[in-house]
Design an enzyme around this catalytic site. Structure first.
Site, PDB file in Angstrom:
ATOM      1  N   ASP A  75       0.829  -1.201   0.000  1.00 41.09           N
ATOM      2  CA  ASP A  75       0.000   0.000   0.000  1.00 41.09           C
ATOM      3  C   ASP A  75       0.874   1.265   0.000  1.00 41.09           C
ATOM      4  OD1 ASP A  75      -2.322   1.497   0.095  1.00 41.09           O
ATOM      5  OD2 ASP A  75      -3.115   0.528   1.889  1.00 41.09           O
ATOM      6  N   ASP A 126     -10.789   2.409  -3.396  1.00 42.57           N
ATOM      7  CA  ASP A 126     -11.349   2.192  -2.058  1.00 42.57           C
ATOM      8  C   ASP A 126     -12.871   2.272  -2.099  1.00 42.57           C
ATOM      9  OD1 ASP A 126      -8.991   1.717  -0.839  1.00 42.57           O
ATOM     10  OD2 ASP A 126      -8.858   3.623   0.242  1.00 42.57           O
TER      11      ASP A 126
HETATM   12  C1  DGJ Z   1      -5.839   1.970   1.836  1.00 41.09           C
HETATM   13  C2  DGJ Z   1      -6.242   0.770   1.033  1.00 41.09           C
HETATM   14  O1  DGJ Z   1      -6.714   1.172  -0.220  1.00 41.09           O
HETATM   15  C3  DGJ Z   1      -7.287  -0.014   1.812  1.00 41.09           C
HETATM   16  O2  DGJ Z   1      -7.739  -1.113   1.065  1.00 41.09           O
HETATM   17  C4  DGJ Z   1      -6.679  -0.465   3.111  1.00 41.09           C
HETATM   18  O3  DGJ Z   1      -5.636  -1.371   2.863  1.00 41.09           O
HETATM   19  C5  DGJ Z   1      -6.162   0.722   3.911  1.00 41.09           C
HETATM   20  N1  DGJ Z   1      -5.291   1.538   3.123  1.00 41.09           N
HETATM   21  C6  DGJ Z   1      -5.432   0.265   5.152  1.00 41.09           C
HETATM   22  O4  DGJ Z   1      -4.870   1.303   5.831  1.00 41.09           O
END
Ligand code: DGJ
Length: 738
Positions: A480, A550
């Site tokens: 991430d 997201d």
């Molecule tokens: C952002 C990601 O896009 C989410 O899926 C998740 O992993 C969060 N970060 C976790 O902090």
């Protein structure tokens, strides 16, 4: 035909007369016409040609549908003299220009020398062919700056890869202020529309179109990484071209740092597209003897519309770009804990979710954020990659063992390039982040960006991940990256080297991915950046899938996914089924609708399974099994976007066909029916007209008078009538060749 000695001698004579010819077994060919000084590349349905003009400049000659092998392109010549206002050089279609001699459009490369000279004119020196790649060397008319251009044409798609390496062979350092990978020229015309993608957090991949008119459109990221403000992709179509017809030029950059693609039309209606490092705040100091390679810029052309342009991109990604190309493994169905548990992960809670996930056919269980350091919210812990002892008193092993016993493999979330100020790492190394002396350190999501360009930071990040993968049986990392850069300073190096961070950071990021993949070849990696903030052909070369957004609202996703597939293959498009109503829109959608939306990409489950009822598990079990039967077609087949979900459309539909055209699957969605109108007849595309296909519905129903077996011609021309009424309805129908 019998090939006689005389024929062979004649063929050799022809080749010698033409010049150097290279026809690789791979199906692409590179020719150099010595007499006319013309380079010509051919593959699939495309020809690309450029030549050396009478002054030694490299000029673009042709890029379009494949020409006949007998066609000889006329030599490049100096265009008629311009006027004092526009300057002669601006009429030369330079394949790769130095900024010099009065150039007003985006140059290939711009350099400042220590003596204040900033003029650069690149002339042809030589060429060589190694394997499938053509190397063409240019040199400044006076100084020892040498630029080597690379051209490689993909046999399957005719997509050309271009890049440039700039070598400083002078005795002093120089500063490169702009470096593009390539400039692409379109035929001179006013008949063009640009298509590009823009977006923001939870709203990625908006499709935009604008006429190409005098002036310039700049698509870019100044954020240090790819970003979601624009995707590093473009398509320029003839004004009458659409999804299924007409000429389209398209391309994408393989770079995960700040980038720019500029589409400009000049005063003589020349349209050119250039792309590479973003020149904003760029200043790469190049020592004597050193060189800088630009990212690769891939571009193609088709006469079959925007849909075919996307399919060619998808094919390139599947067969050339992805780490497992040309035969990527199908993506496993995964479960991810994030939307269910947030930061509240612990051993019993994750095991409970894993047991439920396994019961519906999930193949990979991924524990998201919260398992390490003092990570109880997004305010602390990032950078401390040690297992949290309160949450996992016996380490990760008991969870991983249980996941394995349940028949799944195990994946873990990491965000390696970041640090919270509230972390042991930052307390020990406050100088490891990007910052500028005496200036505020702007936080994003309560975190700072580690300066990965530093050798010690690179080593720390690599070692932390290597340790994690060596000590635990981990099959998958979700990598991430949750903020953009601010204050991109590097105070530890000399002031005139600090801007090298834009390149060195990304090269080290790629280096870590490469080394990890080499040492842990079974580990797969997902590129995530608060959703789709880090998707480009550079990172796609080193990761196996990407997180799309997201925003997991299954209706919103139809539009986001439609934008995504303009450039990127559904094979890497992760799509989770999450809870309803969603946090995004408080909209209620049936579980079946949510599944069908996600089944158009790489399926994941992100719901809180603790809240599911028995009937939810039954629905999920059935649809996961159906998905496994169609996933190879969906992920690696040819995608046809039949009905667009854009611009508030009430309906949308996609179709995927396996490469041998034996299987197809249709997904169709209805937002709301109005005024008693039936769902429009859906006409399939790309099937084998003469073959017979048997249909069955995965979900939804079709008109009972529909034949269960009919020809490809029937499904494409008579079509299929789906029975959909009400709000947020979905259907999926499979077509199998008999
Ligand atoms: C952002 C990601 O896009 C989410 O899926 C998740 O992993 C969060 N970060 C976790 O902090």
């Amino acid at each position: 035909m019998r090939v006689t000695r005389a024929v062979v001698v004649m063929l050799i004579a022809i080749i010698v007369a033409i010049g150097d010819a290279h026809a690789a077994a791979s199906g692409q060919s590179i020719h150099f016409d010595q007499a006319n000084k013309v380079f010509r590349l051919d593959a699939a349905k495309v020809t690309y040609a450029f030549g050396v003009d009478d002054k030694g400049r490299l000029q673009s000659l042709y890029w379009g549908p494949r020409l006949d092998a007998s066609d000889r392109l006329p030599p490049a010549v100096t265009p008629p003299k311009a006027d004092g206002i526009d300057g002669d050089i601006n009429r030369v279609r330079q394949e790769y220009s130095g900024w010099g001699g009065g150039l007003y459009y985006e140059p290939g490369v711009k350099i400042t020398f220590p003596d204040g000279n900033r003029d650069l004119e690149l002339h042809y020196q030589s060429y060589s062919i190694k394997g499938d790649t053509l190397y063409v060397t240019l040199k400044d008319i006076e100084r020892a700056i040498v630029v080597t251009l690379e051209y490689e044409m993909d046999a399957g798609t005719g997509i050309v890869r271009r890049s440039a390496t700039i070598s400083n062979q002078t005795a002093t350092p120089v500063v490169i202020e702009q470096a593009n990978a390539a400039t692409w020229f379109l035929p001179r015309s006013r008949d063009y529309t640009l298509r590009f993608l823009s977006g923001r957090w939870a709203g990625e991949n908006d499709i935009n179109e604008r006429l190409v008119q005098p002036g310039k459109t700049v698509l870019e990221s100044r954020r240090g990484t790819t970003g979601m403000q624009n995707e590093p992709w473009f398509a320029v179509r003839r004004n009458d071209a659409d999804e299924t017809h007409g000429q389209v030029w398209f391309g994408a950059l393989a770079w995960s740092g700040s980038w720019q693609i500029a589409i400009e039309q000049d005063q003589v209606e020349q349209v050119r597209i250039s792309g590479g490092f973003n020149p904003f705040d760029f200043g790469y100091k190049l020592a004597p003897g050193a060189s800088l390679s630009t990212p690769s810029f891939y571009a193609g052309v088709t006469t079959d519309g925007l849909g075919e342009a996307s399919r060619l991109m998808h094919r390139l990604e599947l067969t050339k770009i992805l780490p497992q190309a040309p035969a990527p493994r199908v993506r496993p169905v995964l479960y991810n804990s994030w939307e269910a548990t947030g930061f509240k992960v612990d051993e019993p809670g994750q095991i409970a979710l894993a047991e439920k996930a396994a019961s519906i056919g999930v193949e990979r269980f991924v524990m998201d954020d919260g398992w390490f350091g003092a990570r109880n919210s997004d305010k602390g812990g990032l950078g401390d990659w040690v297992v949290n002892q309160q949450k996992f008193p016996h380490g990760l092993k008991p969870l991983i063992d249980r996941v394995h016993a349940l028949g799944m493999d195990f994946g873990l979330w990491v965000e390696p390039e970041m640090v919270n100020p509230d972390s042991d790492l930052y307390r020990a190394h406050p100088d490891w982040v990007l910052y500028m002396n005496g200036r505020p350190r702007t936080e994003g999501r309560n975190q700072l960006v580690l300066n990965l360009a530093r050798a010690d930071v690179r080593a720390y990040v690599y070692n932390a991940l290597d340790k994690l993968l060596s000590e635990n049986d981990i099959a998958f990392l979700k990598w991430d990256y949750n903020r953009s850069w601010s204050e991109p300073g590097w105070p530890a190096v000399a002031p005139d080297e600090q801007k090298n961070v834009y390149v060195d950071f990304i090269r080290n990021y790629y280096g870590i991915l490469q080394e990890l993949r080499k040492k842990h070849p079974k580990v797969e990696i997902e590129s995530c950046s608060s959703g789709g903030g880090r998707i480009d052909l550079g990172v796609m070369h080193l990761t196996d899938e990407v997180w799309t957004s997201d925003n997991t609202d299954a209706f919103d996703r139809l539009r986001i996914q439609d934008g995504f597939t303009q450039a990127w293959t559904p094979a890497v498009m992760m799509a989770w089924v999450t809870d309803s109503p969603t946090w995004v829109n408080s909209r209620t959608l049936s579980l079946e609708y949510r599944f069908l939306s996600s089944m158009q990409g790489s399926l994941g489950i992100g719901a809180d399974l603790n809240k599911w009822q028995p009937q939810d598990f039954a629905t999920a079990r059935r649809l996961v099994a159906e998905y496994k039967a169609i996933r190879k077609t969906v992920q690696q087949g040819s995608l046809y976007r039949l009905v667009s979900p854009q611009n508030g459309s009430e309906q949308s539909a996609t179709e995927s066909i396996s490469p041998d055209r034996a299987h197809a699957v249709l997904f169709a969605f209805l937002h709301s029916s109005t005024e008693n109108y039936p769902y429009p007849t859906v006409h399939l595309q790309g099937l084998d007209a003469n073959a017979k296909y048997r249909i069955h519905a995965i979900a939804g129903t079709f008109d009972p008078r529909t034949p269960l077996v009919a020809s490809g011609a029937y499904w494409m021309h008579a079509g299929i009538d789906l029975l959909m009424r009400g709000d947020f309805q979905a259907a999926a129908v499979v077509f199998d060749k008999e």
